[in-house]
Design a protein around this motif. Structure first.
Motif: not given
Length: 246
Positions: A79-89
């Motif tokens: 499993l991979c942990t994902m953080v986001g989503p981000f409006d700006e890079a």
């Protein structure tokens, strides 16, 4: 005549004694051979050899072996942990740097997300673009709004529109067929891109994922700095990057 009477008495006494002797003789036990039952033969126990008698004894039916217990399933896909989503890079880059400072591998990715299902009404591809534009002129002359599909799996086909509701797609398809055009429709999943920071699944915390290396205080502070982001886990092999599709 008297001697005849005495002779009969002697004969009767002899027969009586013989019958008495026969009834007192113990009966011999017998055993029916399993193999010879079809032939209706009987063998005396006293006439059988001990080894043969043991061979004819019924053998206890062997119990079938117990079925093996099912092996416990193991998850091979991490499993991979994902953080986001981000409006700006730059926001995602900032989070990556914070994680790298904690010696956690992470990178910012454009992830392809699944959107609402759409329904494409079309005419099957023709043999060439020349045939496709000839068919387009015919449709437009009949007052049908359409255009030639320039590329993709339906290249040189004719598009009649993409709809978010299946009822509208079915209705248009039936209308076009009633007018003599062999239209059909198919499902077209809508996708879009979002920026997410993906934590690597590699490292010592294999069971809990890379997020086990990050304290809860880190996540709380990150939530204060970026209130609109979230955190989720997904199978690493199912995370589809935009660059992988090109």
């Amino acid at each position: 005549m008297r001697w005849i009477f005495f002779l009969l008495v002697v004969v009767n006494l002899g027969l009586f004694g013989w019958f008495m002797t026969t009834e007192r003789t113990p009966a011999k036990a017998v055993v029916v051979s399993q193999a010879d039952r079809g032939a209706d033969t009987i063998s005396l126990v006293s006439e059988l050899d001990p080894e043969e008698l043991a061979a004819r004894a019924p053998v206890a039916e062997a119990q079938p072996p117990a079925p093996p217990e099912p092996a416990t399933g193991t998850v091979t896909d991490p499993l991979c942990t994902m953080v986001g989503p981000f409006d700006e890079a730059y926001q995602g880059v900032d989070v990556v740097r914070r994680l790298q400072a904690l010696q956690v591998e992470a990178d910012l990715r454009d992830i392809e997300m699944q959107g609402q299902m759409r329904y494409w009404v079309y005419l099957a591809p023709l043999n060439s673009s020349k045939d496709a534009f000839r068919k387009l002129r015919e449709l437009q002359a009949a007052g049908v709004d359409s255009y030639v599909i320039p590329k993709g799996s339906l290249e040189n086909g004719i598009s009649f529109g993409i709809f978010s509701e299946i009822d509208r797609a079915q209705s248009l398809t039936e209308e076009l067929r009633a007018r003599g055009f062999d239209a059909e429709y198919r499902e077209e999943p809508q996708t879009y891109l979002e920026r997410w920071v993906v934590l690597s699944s590699a490292g010592p915390a294999v069971d809990g994922g890379a997020q086990e290396l990050v304290g809860e205080e880190f996540w709380q502070q990150l939530q204060l700095d970026y209130p609109d982001i979230g955190r989720r886990q997904n199978v690493c092999s199912e995370i589809r990057e935009a660059s992988a599709e090109q």
